[in-house]
Every structure is written in structure tokens, then in C-alpha cells.
Design an enzyme around this catalytic site. Structure first.
Site, short mmCIF file in Angstrom:
data_model
loop_
_atom_site.label_atom_id
_atom_site.label_comp_id
_atom_site.label_asym_id
_atom_site.label_seq_id
_atom_site.Cartn_x
_atom_site.Cartn_y
_atom_site.Cartn_z
N LYS A 41 46.10 29.33 36.19
CA LYS A 41 44.84 28.59 36.30
C LYS A 41 45.10 27.08 36.32
CE LYS A 41 42.16 27.83 32.80
NZ LYS A 41 41.25 28.01 31.64
N ASP B 299 38.37 30.20 35.76
CA ASP B 299 38.14 30.03 34.33
C ASP B 299 36.98 30.94 33.93
OD1 ASP B 299 35.86 28.83 35.32
OD2 ASP B 299 36.05 27.01 34.10
#
Length: 232
Positions: free
Chosen positions: A129, A147
Site C-alpha cells: 500500500k 486502504d
């Protein structure tokens, strides 16, 4: 991340309509973390795990003034970094990672932040991420960082229903129109942060409610009609 409710996936045509609407509202969406270069962006994203962008920005204002480069961050030292980020959750572990990744950038990359995923993910505290955020924002690569906000929106709406962040990312890469790929990450995160909220989504002002598969839609608080508002 909580297990998503089962919902069918929207069509490519519907996805096109959704991102067209996002583009009409905000053609150039921006991230909310403050940074001055690739290195400070990387550090800010590492610090943002389980913390708000607002909180990170407050903590890094002075930190980035003192240490805007890997060399300056190493010179500040782990304890020095710790002192500046005490208001952020998990600050001790994050300080350790920021110090270590700064050392590694100096040792293996000449102090530069690499633009390759594999090299980024080899840095302490940097996962998929975080790497995606840096690649997208600074290096302008069409990546999507999943997220909690983006995971929720993708599953609720039906854009990319899947049980894991990686599976959501892979589905989005297939369904998001190519011309919208660079900004898809920000549109979806901002939508989840300000409208499609975790506990009570504000469906009554959602600009994409006509295509969203989430039910039941939440009504306007006063039960009166309300025109859809921008993302933020």
C-alpha cells in the site's frame, strides 16, 4: 479490515459513469499528506498507518524542516525522530522504521527514493500500500493503494467486491478506465473519507448514488431532499 457484505460487481459501463462523475466534480484530486520531496512523502505515508493525515501533518511539520533528506534523518537519530512523532500511534516502531529506511536509502540508492515497487517494498516499514501511494503520487504511475476507505467503497458500491485488499486492487486495475487510472486512488479514498463513511455513509449527498449497490441508502438527516455535493 472487516469482511465485506456480498454484492455483485458493477459493469465496466457503470464504472465508466462513476469515474466520469468523479472527474466532473474534481478533475485533479490531491492527497492530503504534506511533503516536500519523494523522501518526505515516503516517510509521511509510513507514518500514516493507523493515523490520520491531519495528525501526521502536525507531527511532521517540524520533522521535515529539520530532516528533509535521508542523510539529515539519519543524523537526527532514532530518538530524535521519536521526539517529533510522539503524537502518532505506534510512534516508536515507526521511528525505528524511518531511521532504518533512511539508512538503507543512503546505502543502496544514493539517498534517492527508488521508483520501482520491489525496491520500495524492500525498505523497512514499506508494504504494498505504501509503495503504491509513493509510485502514484510522486512518480505518477497508475497504481491503486487499497486502504480501509478504498476497501470499503469498492465493496459497498460494487466497483470491486473482494475479500482482501490485494484482490480489490486487482479488480480495480481491470475495471477502472485507463484514462482515469492515475486519479482513481484519490477519488475513491476521498469519497470514503468524507461521504461513504464507515458507520453512517452520507448517501443523501453522494454523487454516485444512482449506480451504487449499497442498500439501504441512508436518507437526508431531516428527511428532506438534498442535492448531491462534491467529494470534499
Amino acid at each position: 479490515m472487516a469482511a465485506p457484505r456480498k454484492v455483485k460487481q458493477l459493469s465496466r459501463a457503470t464504472a465508466e459513469a462513476i469515474f466520469n462523475r468523479f472527474h466532473e466534480i474534481e478533475p485533479e484530486p490531491k492527497g492530503e499528506l504534506d511533503y516536500v520531496n519523494a523522501f518526505t512523502l515516503l516517510v509521511a505515508v509510513v507514518l500514516s498507518a493507523q493515523a490520520t493525515d491531519v495528525g501526521v501533518n502536525k507531527a511532521t511539520k517540524r520533522l521535515f524542516e529539520l530532516a528533509p533528506t535521508p542523510a539529515a534523518m539519519v543524523a537526527l537519530g532514532e530518538e530524535g525522530i521519536t521526539e517529533h512523532i510522539r503524537t502518532i500511534g505506534l510512534y516508536r516502531g515507526k521511528a525505528k522504521n524511518v531511521f532504518a529506511l533512511s539508512q538503507l536509502l543512503l546505502e543502496k540508492h544514493g539517498g534517492d527514493v527508488p521508483s520501482e515497487r520491489e525496491a520500495l517494498e524492500a525498505l523497512p516499514g514499506v508494504g504494498r500500500k505504501t509503495a503504491n501511494v509513493v509510485l502514484n503520487i510522486f512518480f505518477k504511475q497508475p497504481t491503486i493503494a487499497v486502504d480501509t476507505h478504498l476497501f470499503r467503497v469498492s465493496n459497498r458500491t460494487g466497483l470491486a467486491p473482494a475479500p482482501t485488499p490485494l484482490a480489490v486492487e486487482q479488480k480495480l486495475l481491470k475495471i477502472v478506465p485507463e484514462r482515469f487510472m492515475l486519479h482513481a486512488h484519490h477519488w475513491l479514498i476521498l469519497h470514503g473519507r468524507y461521504i461513504c463513511k464507515a458507520r453512517t455513509p452520507e448517501c443523501w449527498r453522494c454523487p454516485i448514488r444512482e449506480w451504487c449497490l449499497y442498500e439501504p441508502k441512508t436518507p437526508f438527516p431531516n428527511k428532506s431532499p438534498k442535492k448531491a455535493l462534491p467529494l470534499a
